[in-house]
Design a protein around this motif. Structure first.
Motif, mmCIF file in Angstrom:
data_model
loop_
_atom_site.group_PDB
_atom_site.id
_atom_site.type_symbol
_atom_site.label_atom_id
_atom_site.label_comp_id
_atom_site.label_asym_id
_atom_site.label_seq_id
_atom_site.Cartn_x
_atom_site.Cartn_y
_atom_site.Cartn_z
ATOM 1 N N GLU A 267 3.185 -8.588 5.686
ATOM 2 C CA GLU A 267 3.531 -7.248 5.175
ATOM 3 C C GLU A 267 4.160 -6.446 6.309
ATOM 4 O OE1 GLU A 267 3.294 -5.208 2.252
ATOM 5 O OE2 GLU A 267 4.309 -3.913 3.703
ATOM 6 N N HIS A 268 5.325 -5.849 6.037
ATOM 7 C CA HIS A 268 5.951 -5.132 7.160
ATOM 8 C C HIS A 268 5.429 -3.712 7.348
ATOM 9 C CE1 HIS A 268 9.671 -3.242 4.987
ATOM 10 N NE2 HIS A 268 8.601 -3.183 4.252
ATOM 11 N N SER B 103 0.933 5.378 -6.659
ATOM 12 C CA SER B 103 1.199 5.219 -8.095
ATOM 13 C C SER B 103 0.305 6.129 -8.946
ATOM 14 C CB SER B 103 0.981 3.766 -8.507
ATOM 15 O OG SER B 103 -0.393 3.459 -8.462
ATOM 16 N N GLY B 104 0.800 6.376 -10.148
ATOM 17 C CA GLY B 104 0.016 7.133 -11.139
ATOM 18 C C GLY B 104 -0.470 8.464 -10.589
ATOM 19 N N ASN C 160 -2.142 3.919 -12.413
ATOM 20 C CA ASN C 160 -2.239 3.486 -13.827
ATOM 21 C C ASN C 160 -2.135 1.958 -13.774
ATOM 22 O OD1 ASN C 160 0.030 3.973 -16.671
ATOM 23 N ND2 ASN C 160 -2.015 3.075 -16.551
ATOM 24 N N ALA D 121 6.953 -11.688 -2.903
ATOM 25 C CA ALA D 121 6.375 -10.583 -3.700
ATOM 26 C C ALA D 121 6.797 -9.271 -3.056
ATOM 27 C CB ALA D 121 4.857 -10.706 -3.732
ATOM 28 N N GLY E 53 8.719 -6.884 -4.201
ATOM 29 C CA GLY E 53 8.923 -5.705 -5.032
ATOM 30 C C GLY E 53 10.386 -5.361 -5.230
ATOM 31 N N THR F 43 12.477 -3.036 0.380
ATOM 32 C CA THR F 43 13.680 -3.658 0.951
ATOM 33 C C THR F 43 14.252 -4.664 -0.043
ATOM 34 O OG1 THR F 43 12.704 -5.656 1.909
ATOM 35 C CG2 THR F 43 12.543 -3.632 3.231
ATOM 36 N N GLU G 140 10.880 4.779 -10.433
ATOM 37 C CA GLU G 140 9.612 4.074 -10.252
ATOM 38 C C GLU G 140 9.820 2.572 -10.156
ATOM 39 O OE1 GLU G 140 6.218 5.030 -12.563
ATOM 40 O OE2 GLU G 140 6.398 7.166 -12.155
ATOM 41 N N GLU H 21 7.837 -7.336 -9.273
ATOM 42 C CA GLU H 21 9.015 -6.558 -9.636
ATOM 43 C C GLU H 21 10.329 -7.174 -9.155
ATOM 44 O OE1 GLU H 21 8.365 -2.315 -8.975
ATOM 45 O OE2 GLU H 21 10.546 -2.101 -8.881
ATOM 46 N N GLY I 140 1.620 1.608 -16.977
ATOM 47 C CA GLY I 140 0.710 0.568 -16.497
ATOM 48 C C GLY I 140 1.214 -0.848 -16.714
ATOM 49 N N PHE J 45 2.339 -2.822 -13.362
ATOM 50 C CA PHE J 45 1.243 -3.452 -12.611
ATOM 51 C C PHE J 45 0.702 -4.658 -13.361
ATOM 52 C CE2 PHE J 45 0.528 0.554 -10.021
ATOM 53 C CZ PHE J 45 1.004 -0.033 -8.864
HETATM 54 C C1 LIG Z 1 6.074 6.484 -7.388
HETATM 55 C C2 LIG Z 1 5.729 5.248 -8.159
HETATM 56 C C3 LIG Z 1 4.677 5.278 -9.065
HETATM 57 C C4 LIG Z 1 4.373 4.140 -9.813
HETATM 58 N N1 LIG Z 1 3.319 4.198 -10.668
HETATM 59 C C5 LIG Z 1 3.008 3.103 -11.404
HETATM 60 C C6 LIG Z 1 1.857 3.112 -12.252
HETATM 61 O O1 LIG Z 1 1.077 4.076 -12.276
HETATM 62 N N2 LIG Z 1 1.645 2.008 -13.031
HETATM 63 C C7 LIG Z 1 2.462 0.893 -12.983
HETATM 64 O O2 LIG Z 1 2.208 -0.078 -13.702
HETATM 65 N N3 LIG Z 1 3.504 0.845 -12.123
HETATM 66 C C8 LIG Z 1 3.789 1.914 -11.339
HETATM 67 N N4 LIG Z 1 4.835 1.848 -10.467
HETATM 68 C C9 LIG Z 1 5.563 0.576 -10.334
HETATM 69 C C10 LIG Z 1 4.714 -0.394 -9.493
HETATM 70 O O3 LIG Z 1 4.295 0.283 -8.311
HETATM 71 C C11 LIG Z 1 5.493 -1.644 -9.118
HETATM 72 O O4 LIG Z 1 6.107 -2.198 -10.246
HETATM 73 C C12 LIG Z 1 4.562 -2.667 -8.465
HETATM 74 O O5 LIG Z 1 4.014 -2.129 -7.272
HETATM 75 C C13 LIG Z 1 5.306 -3.945 -8.147
HETATM 76 O O6 LIG Z 1 4.461 -4.784 -7.444
HETATM 77 P P1 LIG Z 1 5.065 -5.875 -6.437
HETATM 78 O O7 LIG Z 1 3.889 -6.530 -5.812
HETATM 79 O O8 LIG Z 1 6.072 -6.680 -7.117
HETATM 80 O O9 LIG Z 1 5.845 -5.020 -5.343
HETATM 81 P P2 LIG Z 1 5.342 -3.851 -4.373
HETATM 82 O O10 LIG Z 1 4.090 -3.232 -4.853
HETATM 83 O O11 LIG Z 1 6.527 -2.989 -4.141
HETATM 84 O O12 LIG Z 1 4.966 -4.645 -3.044
HETATM 85 C C14 LIG Z 1 5.964 -5.236 -2.262
HETATM 86 C C15 LIG Z 1 5.440 -5.327 -0.838
HETATM 87 O O13 LIG Z 1 6.360 -6.061 -0.061
HETATM 88 C C16 LIG Z 1 6.555 -5.392 1.161
HETATM 89 N N5 LIG Z 1 7.877 -5.723 1.686
HETATM 90 C C17 LIG Z 1 9.065 -5.354 1.150
HETATM 91 N N6 LIG Z 1 10.066 -5.818 1.922
HETATM 92 C C18 LIG Z 1 9.483 -6.489 2.961
HETATM 93 C C19 LIG Z 1 10.002 -7.160 4.088
HETATM 94 N N7 LIG Z 1 11.312 -7.232 4.311
HETATM 95 N N8 LIG Z 1 9.127 -7.743 4.948
HETATM 96 C C20 LIG Z 1 7.775 -7.664 4.724
HETATM 97 N N9 LIG Z 1 7.237 -7.004 3.688
HETATM 98 C C21 LIG Z 1 8.093 -6.429 2.794
HETATM 99 C C22 LIG Z 1 6.437 -3.927 0.816
HETATM 100 O O14 LIG Z 1 6.129 -3.143 1.957
HETATM 101 C C23 LIG Z 1 5.313 -3.947 -0.204
HETATM 102 O O15 LIG Z 1 4.044 -3.802 0.367
HETATM 103 C C24 LIG Z 1 5.143 2.956 -9.676
HETATM 104 C C25 LIG Z 1 6.182 2.927 -8.740
HETATM 105 C C26 LIG Z 1 6.473 4.044 -7.980
HETATM 106 C C27 LIG Z 1 7.599 3.976 -6.979
#
Ligand SMILES: Cc1cc2nc3c(=O)[nH]c(=O)nc-3n(C[C@H](O)[C@H](O)[C@H](O)COP(=O)(O)OP(=O)(O)OC[C@H]3O[C@@H](n4cnc5c(N)ncnc54)[C@H](O)[C@@H]3O)c2cc1C
Length: 373
Positions: free
Chosen positions: A18-19, A30-31, A36, A142, A144, A154, A317, A346, A356, A359
């Motif tokens: 994790e960076h 979130s939420g 959520n 993963a 995002g 990123t 979001e 994502e 929700g 997530f």
């Molecule tokens: C303001 C906001 C509110 C939200 N609220 C909700 C909610 O209430 N309910 C809901 O269902 N969804 C919500 N979402 C959407 C939800 O947060 C995402 O869809 C979800 O977090 C995706 O999960 P993920 O694990 O795919 O990616 P992420 O949670 O984005 O995790 C990706 C991780 O990878 C890391 N990373 C990225 N690039 C690099 C790199 N180059 N090197 C190392 N690490 C890296 C990031 O730092 C991060 O920790 C919200 C989003 C935002 C922006």
């Protein structure tokens, strides 16, 4: 975190890179700080993807009830806010702490402040990072989407996909406020007004509030519609859903009241004044002509709005598009053409509605990959 814990529980030696200084920053914000974390009504119909069937298998393999059970087992209190949306009663940190505890139980090694610079594959993957190089049999991406770059989003996941020749579906910000094409002059006067509305884009209709901003519209119904909106297309808004204004005005013709007065009982006054200032005939409703009535109805029951753009990545979001589902196994999230390479959450071309669902997709796809790596 969730995928790493699942893999670790199967006895896999698992490393989480994790960076940021801590994982899960999007969960924390979130939420509105209460995360959520799922929606009890989740089905594949709550997602946008070039292949709407792709998410079915993972969603069936790990359901909202499964995640709720985990949340309960950690004694995290939650509540249903509306429409099946479950939120932490206290704060979203609890979800991150729960996932980190799961990682600890599964002996996952977590390295934070670790940025990945390069990925290569021969018989194994080699990951070059700011903390040195690591080798692994399976690599789960993963990373995002692109929204909220200020907390570390990123394009690394998309770059890895492209490097291995995987197809992508074009990305764009979503669950995002929209900016009026007509410019901010009118919007400023309306900013802050919320109206229960039915918002339709691309044959999808959502009933919730719209919220006027300084540049356009936001609010849950608009965020939902943004998942389906394409530049150049109108969005249709019914600000008196369930009421046919032509019928309602005709039935009220005997009332001694002006049109503005009548509307003022049903819509925010500031909005009505704005409509009057912009040509809505302000006379007693008994004097309205049939054409005037149908024009008023068109403005309110079927307000067609042209938007110039979205408010962009800083306000979105989620990210629409991503790694094409054609490239991935729906059972395991493994790239069909690159054994050992997985994409979850994502970064994949699966985007949920507001409420929700995003997530739940993250947990479900993580579970599918965690069982397979
Ligand atoms: C303001 C906001 C509110 C939200 N609220 C909700 C909610 O209430 N309910 C809901 O269902 N969804 C919500 N979402 C959407 C939800 O947060 C995402 O869809 C979800 O977090 C995706 O999960 P993920 O694990 O795919 O990616 P992420 O949670 O984005 O995790 C990706 C991780 O990878 C890391 N990373 C990225 N690039 C690099 C790199 N180059 N090197 C190392 N690490 C890296 C990031 O730092 C991060 O920790 C919200 C989003 C935002 C922006």
């Amino acid at each position: 975190m969730f995928c790493a814990a699942e893999a670790g529980k199967r006895g896999r030696r698992t490393l989480l890179l994790e960076h940021n200084a801590q994982p899960g920053r999007k969960i924390i914000i979130s939420g509105g700080g209460r995360c959520n974390f799922t929606n009890i009504h989740t089905t594949h119909e709550n997602f946008v993807s070039a292949n709407p069937h792709f998410c079915k298998s993972a969603l069936a393999g790990y359901t909202p009830d499964d995640f709720i059970e985990l949340v309960r087992s950690c004694r995290i209190e939650y509540f249903e806010k509306k429409l099946g949306q479950l939120f932490c009663r206290e704060r979203s940190h609890q979800i991150v702490e729960m996932l980190m505890a799961e990682c600890r139980k599964a002996k996952v090694v977590v390295k934070t402040n670790c940025s990945v610079s390069n990925v290569e594959k021969d018989d194994k993957f080699t990951i070059d990072t700011s903390l040195g190089s690591f080798k692994c049999e399976s690599l789960v991406v993963a990373t995002g989407g692109l929204s909220f770059p200020k907390i570390g989003a990123t394009d690394l996941g998309y770059r890895i996909a492209k490097q291995f020749g995987l197809k992508m579906v074009g990305t764009r910000p979503s669950l995002v406020p929209l900016v009026f094409e007509s410019g901010p002059a009118d919007a400023i006067k309306l900013a802050g007004i919320a109206v229960d509305s039915e918002v339709s884009a691309c044959k999808r209709t959502f009933r919730e509030n719209i919220l006027f901003t300084h540049r356009g519209l936001s609010g849950p119904a608009i965020l939902q519609a943004s998942n389906y909106w394409h530049q150049g297309e109108d969005i249709s808004i019914d600000m008196l859903p369930g009421m046919d204004l032509v019928d309602a005005l005709n039935q009220s013709r005997h009332e001694k009241i002006t049109l503005a007065g009548w509307l003022g009982h049903r819509l925010p006054n500031r909005l009505v004044q704005h409509l009057v200032a912009n040509g809505l005939p302000n006379k007693p409703i008994e004097m309205l002509t049939p054409k005037e009535i149908s024009d008023v109805a068109a403005k309110i029951n079927e307000w067609r709005v042209r938007f110039q753009k979205t408010e962009g990545w800083d306000k979105a979001e989620v990210t629409l598009g991503g790694v094409s589902t054609e490239e991935l196994s729906s059972k395991t999230m493994e790239a069909k053409r690159v054994p050992g390479l997985y994409f979850i959450g994502e970064v994949v071309d699966v985007t949920g509605w507001l409420g929700g669902y995003n997530f739940q997709w993250a947990w479900a796809s993580a579970h599918a990959a965690g069982k397979a790596v």
